[in-house]
Design an enzyme around this catalytic site. Structure first.
Site, PDB file in Angstrom:
ATOM      1  N   CYS A 188      22.713  35.215  41.971  1.00  0.00           N
ATOM      2  CA  CYS A 188      23.391  34.229  41.634  1.00  0.00           C
ATOM      3  C   CYS A 188      23.084  33.023  42.458  1.00  0.00           C
ATOM      4  O   CYS A 188      22.017  31.805  41.517  1.00  0.00           O
ATOM      5  CB  CYS A 188      24.718  34.094  41.247  1.00  0.00           C
ATOM      6  SG  CYS A 188      25.026  34.338  42.763  1.00  0.00           S
ATOM      7  N   CYS A 242      27.601  41.281  48.292  1.00  0.00           N
ATOM      8  CA  CYS A 242      28.921  40.614  47.195  1.00  0.00           C
ATOM      9  C   CYS A 242      29.628  41.080  47.391  1.00  0.00           C
ATOM     10  O   CYS A 242      31.094  41.760  47.648  1.00  0.00           O
ATOM     11  CB  CYS A 242      28.312  40.031  47.052  1.00  0.00           C
ATOM     12  SG  CYS A 242      29.048  38.887  45.474  1.00  0.00           S
TER      13      CYS A 242
END
Length: 348
Positions: free
Chosen positions: A190, A93
């Site tokens: 997350c 990410c």
């Protein structure tokens, strides 16, 4: 004199919130940006970031990148597990979503810098910028930023790099942000939201997916020892909860093609040399050639680093450890340091 503009990634948590405060105290004009990656706009963290921005008179932008995040990071997460590897989606990410989109928006908004609440620093050596460990060893996040390119690091600011977590928490309390200071810290990946990755994979792929289906546990000779419930649910070095594994044995390999876990003695996982094909390394060879470097094979604070050396042979990077290391796991990042600076890294 006009203030220099900086685009700050705001998650709604304490670290990015106090980064906003510190940047303002240092005279920057702060613009806030929050990435909408896997939730909706009513998520508590999104609202918290918007509220703090409003209170501190910070222009705030929401970057809706849910489709891009799904097709890039979540797809990578699924692909790696179904290939029998153990991925680190946060590193993916950082490289493909977070910093890329922050830079794009910074350019649109005429911001000279981008900033985040990472506990890292940066250093300039021989006209090249490097990510450097944060001052707080318990919170250092440099491992997760090894693959940022030079253009990104050059424009990055890290307001918390020279602070300890407790100092940041005390600052929040002094400023009256007690709710932020006492907020439970988010840990792990997350989009898993604290759930077990096995449960998430099952929801994502469906129970009938081959990677989640029963298969055989065999020894190195192919002798059947037992059965497993889906090879993606296991990782290298695991020994608990697997039928047929006992007496010091553990998973030493995952054969995704045949849906098999290979079991063997844990000593088989010790190695002092690995070869990387997927890597990046500083062009400044004075930082690594013919000298020992510090190597991290996992991002966990509880896992010690190792001393070793690097050698480039054709398109491969040979990593030689000073002592044997255990369970270097396919899919994980190997990160190289010299004097607390990241000089390169790769994926095993």
């Amino acid at each position: 004199m006009a203030q220099e503009r900086v685009l700050l990634g705001m998650s709604g948590g304490m670290d990015s919130s106090m980064s906003a405060v510190l940047l303002q105290q240092h005279g920057y004009e702060v613009i806030g940006a929050t990435l909408l990656t896997h939730t909706d706009e009513q998520d508590a963290s999104i609202i918290a970031a918007q509220n703090l921005a409003k209170e501190r008179q910070i222009e705030h932008h929401l970057i809706d990148c849910r489709e891009q995040f799904k097709s890039t990071v979540i797809q990578y997460f699924a692909d790696e597990y179904t290939a029998g590897r153990t991925p680190n989606p946060c590193i993916k990410c950082n490289e493909t979503i977070k910093w890329k989109l922050l830079l794009e928006l910074a350019d649109q908004l005429n911001c000279k810098y981008i900033a985040t609440g990472h506990y890292v620093q940066k250093a300039l050596v021989n006209d090249r910028y490097y990510i450097q460990k944060g001052l707080d060893p318990a919170k250092d996040q440099s491992y997760f930023l090894w693959n940022l390119n030079q253009a990104t690091i050059e424009r990055a600011l890290f307001p918390l790099g020279q602070l300890h977590k407790q100092e940041v928490r005390e600052l929040a309390r002094q400023l009256g942000y007690t709710e932020i200071a006492d907020k439970k810290e988010s840990m792990g990946v997350c989009f898993l939201a604290g759930t077990d990755y096995r449960h998430y994979l099952t929801q994502l792929l469906g129970e009938g997916h081959p990677a989640l289906s029963d298969g055989h546990v065999v020894d190195e000779n192919g002798t059947l020892l037992g059965h497993h419930e889906g090879y993606s649910f296991y990782t290298i070095g695991q020994r608990r909860g697997i039928e047929g594994i006992a007496n010091g044995k553990c998973v030493i390999a995952i054969d995704a093609e045949n849906k098999q876990l290979i079991a063997g003695n844990r000593d088989k996982l010790f190695t002092n040399r690995i070869t990387l094909k997927d890597f990046s390394l500083s062009n400044d060879q004075t930082l690594w050639k013919n000298q020992n470097i510090f190597i991290r094979i996992r991002g966990l604070d509880s896992v010690p680093g190792y001393l070793g050396s690097l050698e480039l042979i054709d398109d491969s990077l040979i990593v030689q450890f000073e002592n044997n290391v255990w369970a270097v796991t396919p899919g994980q990042s190997i990160v190289f340091y010299q004097n607390n600076k990241i000089i390169g890294g790769g994926i095993y």
